[in-house]
Motif scaffolding. Structure first.
Motif, mmCIF file in Angstrom:
data_model
loop_
_atom_site.group_PDB
_atom_site.id
_atom_site.type_symbol
_atom_site.label_atom_id
_atom_site.label_comp_id
_atom_site.label_asym_id
_atom_site.label_seq_id
_atom_site.Cartn_x
_atom_site.Cartn_y
_atom_site.Cartn_z
ATOM 1 N N PRO A 338 0.819 -1.220 0.000
ATOM 2 C CA PRO A 338 0.000 0.000 0.000
ATOM 3 C C PRO A 338 0.849 1.266 0.000
ATOM 4 N N THR A 340 0.367 5.629 0.752
ATOM 5 C CA THR A 340 -0.520 6.652 1.308
ATOM 6 C C THR A 340 -0.427 7.905 0.461
ATOM 7 N N GLY A 344 -4.496 11.524 2.254
ATOM 8 C CA GLY A 344 -4.694 10.637 3.393
ATOM 9 C C GLY A 344 -5.272 9.301 2.984
ATOM 10 N N ASP A 345 -5.758 9.188 1.741
ATOM 11 C CA ASP A 345 -6.279 7.913 1.260
ATOM 12 C C ASP A 345 -5.148 6.894 1.155
ATOM 13 N N GLN A 346 -5.463 5.655 1.452
ATOM 14 C CA GLN A 346 -4.492 4.583 1.268
ATOM 15 C C GLN A 346 -4.849 3.797 0.011
ATOM 16 N N THR A 348 -4.309 0.575 -2.303
ATOM 17 C CA THR A 348 -3.837 -0.806 -2.225
ATOM 18 C C THR A 348 -4.161 -1.531 -3.534
#
Length: 601
Positions: A338, A340, A344-346, A348
């Motif tokens: 993952p 970032t 702030g969204d992760q 994946t």
């Protein structure tokens, strides 16, 4: 002086000698048969060992076990040489000319010779450089890829590729007309394996020959990267929603200027002259809007147009153009783990497609913020890769999958490099046909003017049937499209996604132009859409006959296009296949059962 009484004795001696002679010949034949049988069984064991070594070698290479692979390569070379020696002595050669078994012995000897040639002329040279060129060679250290191992490997890989090509041709020449099924099956297995590995070797050869120079060995190279958005389809994959400049110098890769489609003004005329066929099928907008350069499935055309638009906007002339899509980013995230984003969204491997092609539009309704979000995603993944924060085996697998699915494409402004790329999967050319396969192309272009293709599913089926006395085949292609958009898409989805009716399409509906390319020998016969006679636009793109249809689907609805072409002489037994636009969902070409009573007629 002999007497008459000595004659019977002489004749009896002659008979004894004759009997002994016959017995000697019989024993010699039995011994020869036993010799051939025993050596044949031993050769069979050696060949079986070679097969086992090949399987082990493939597994070790997949795991990156180069030391183990080198040991296995030595064992393969030994067993292959033993098999050849046991099937190439004078006794074996004599028996190759006997009835019934001769053809089988000849085929076994040829198989043994080919396997030995591959082991010594292909596996050995590559095994010699495995210690220097393993998957870790593609992993940057201190932001830089060491290019020297690739340069060192060039002669060995080139030699192996030549040897495999020669072996492939030799296997095709083996006569199995009178061989038993076990031998025939072995020959066919060898042919299939060689055809596959020869193709892979040719790709590997191009990689090691081209990669050092393209990665800046000998001078900096600048590349324009197009991030194609599959939520708004183009024949080449999707609109170039985001763009970036990448520089490679001596193996060090850096990210430069980033841009979005909104940064590029419309040109009053195509920025470069368009071929008549391209303009007739896709319009002058192909060369006027950055969003539309991928309307054509010819990636070399798309790349040249994008390169010129970038030059006009930023004054930079790039050395090549690379295209990639969010689905491939998802594959790459399996290798990096993952990341970032600045928001702030992760991101994946599991959520990349959904987040980038769907959720982002609801979460960030302002197009300017969307552009920043996409740029952040691209930058975060690039940074992790350039810093070496990834598993190299998984990374190569991700790129290989992306190339195989038509999601990763590359064009070089260097004519020599482009000549090497042409004809490979990464070049993004039109469908190619030869004596082994006749290939169709099924391409989709969004006509909604929005991002509704996230909900579009596609199935392509293709079949061939010989119904004419002259042996020419009838080729049938069936394309099924289905909208999986929610029933309330018109109100539940953002206007940016539905288009809000801006281009005459009801909000929530999906309008698509379906373009089908046939092999050059194909002659259009007829077509239907949902069982009714269709009247597509028919044209040519180069030597490819083309038929273009338009569909409009409400949520939950589907449509089926079926088209027939008449194939060329002597193509009745040639397999047919199709490539198609890579969408959000991976497309699979399925076999289509056809009959001489066609529903298209």
């Amino acid at each position: 002086m002999s007497t008459m009484s000595d004659a019977p004795t002489f004749r009896r001696a002659q008979r004894r000698w004759a009997l002994w002679g016959v017995l000697f010949v019989v024993l010699l034949v039995i011994a020869a048969v036993a010799w051939v049988t025993i050596r044949g069984m031993l050769a069979k064991q050696d060949l079986e060992s070679s097969v086992a070594h090949v399987d082990t070698l493939r597994s070790q290479l997949a795991k990156g076990d180069t030391a183990g692979a080198q040991r296995t390569a030595a064992k393969l070379e030994s067993s292959a040489a033993d098999a050849r020696a046991k099937t190439s002595d004078p006794v074996w050669a004599v028996f190759e000319h006997t009835p019934f078994i001769g053809g089988n012995l000849r085929a076994v000897r040829q198989v043994s010779a080919i396997v030995d040639d591959v082991a010594s002329d292909a596996v050995r040279p590559v095994a010699g450089v495995l210690g220097d060129v393993d998957v870790d060679a593609f992993k940057p250290a201190d932001g830089k890829i060491d290019l020297q191992p690739l340069v060192t490997a060039q002669p060995a890989v080139a030699k192996a590729t030549t040897a495999l090509g020669k072996a492939n041709r030799a296997a095709e020449r083996i006569d199995t007309g009178d061989t038993v099924s076990a031998v025939t099956d072995a020959v066919n297995q060898l042919r299939a394996s060689l055809a596959s590995v020869s193709e892979q070797a040719a790709v590997a050869d191009k990689v090691v020959q081209l990669a050092p120079a393209m990665l800046g060995d000998g001078g900096a190279k600048h590349y324009l990267v197009l991030f194609q958005n599959n939520a708004e389809l183009r024949a080449g994959g999707g609109i170039p929603g985001a763009l970036a400049m990448v520089t490679a110098q001596d193996g060090a890769i850096s990210l430069g200027q980033q841009a979005s489609t909104s940064d590029f003004p419309q040109s009053d005329d195509p920025v470069l002259p368009l071929a008549t066929d391209t303009q007739g099928l896709y319009g002058s907008i192909t060369g006027e809007f950055i969003q539309d350069v991928t309307l054509t499935p010819r990636f070399d055309t798309s790349a040249k147009l994008a390169r010129e638009m970038w030059k006009r906007q930023y004054g930079q002339r790039v050395d090549g153009v690379l295209s990639i899509d969010p689905v491939t980013l998802g594959y790459i995230l399996k290798a990096t783990g993952p990341v970032t984003l600045a928001t702030g969204d992760q991101l994946t491997s599991d959520n990349a497609v959904q987040l980038l092609l769907s959720e982002a539009y609801a979460k960030y309704p302002d197009p300017t913020v969307q552009d920043a979000f996409f740029a952040s995603a691209a930058s975060a993944v690039f940074t992790k890769v350039s810093e070496g924060g990834f598993d190299p085996t998984a990374f190569i697998s991700a790129l290989t999958t992306g190339v195989g699915e038509g999601r990763v494409k590359l064009w070089s402004a260097d004519k020599g490099e482009q000549a090497e790329l042409t004809g490979t999967a990464i070049a993004g050319g039109l469908p190619t046909s030869d004596t082994s396969s006749q290939q169709f192309g099924v391409y989709l272009n969004d006509a909604t003017g929005a991002k509704m293709d996230y909900y579009l599913e596609k199935t392509v089926s293709i079949g061939s049937q010989v119904c004419r006395k002259d042996g020419r085949p009838t080729w049938t292609v069936e394309v099924n499209l289905k909208s999986t958009a929610p029933a309330d898409a018109a109100t539940s989805l953002p206007e940016y996604v539905t288009g809000g009716g801006a281009f005459g399409v009801s909000p929530g509906a999906v309008r698509t132009n379906v373009v089908i390319y046939a092999p050059s020998s194909g002659v259009y016969v007829a077509s239907t859409q949902d069982g009714k006679t269709a009247a597509p636009q028919t044209a040519m793109d180069g030597d490819h006959p083309v038929a273009q249809f338009q569909t409009t689907l409400s949520p939950g609805k589907s449509t089926t296009i079926r088209i027939e072409y008449l194939g060329g002489p002597d193509q009745g037994r040639t397999p047919v296949d199709a490539v198609s636009t890579p969408g959000v969902h991976q497309s699979v070409t399925e076999p289509l059962s056809t009959s001489c009573e066609s529903p298209v007629d």
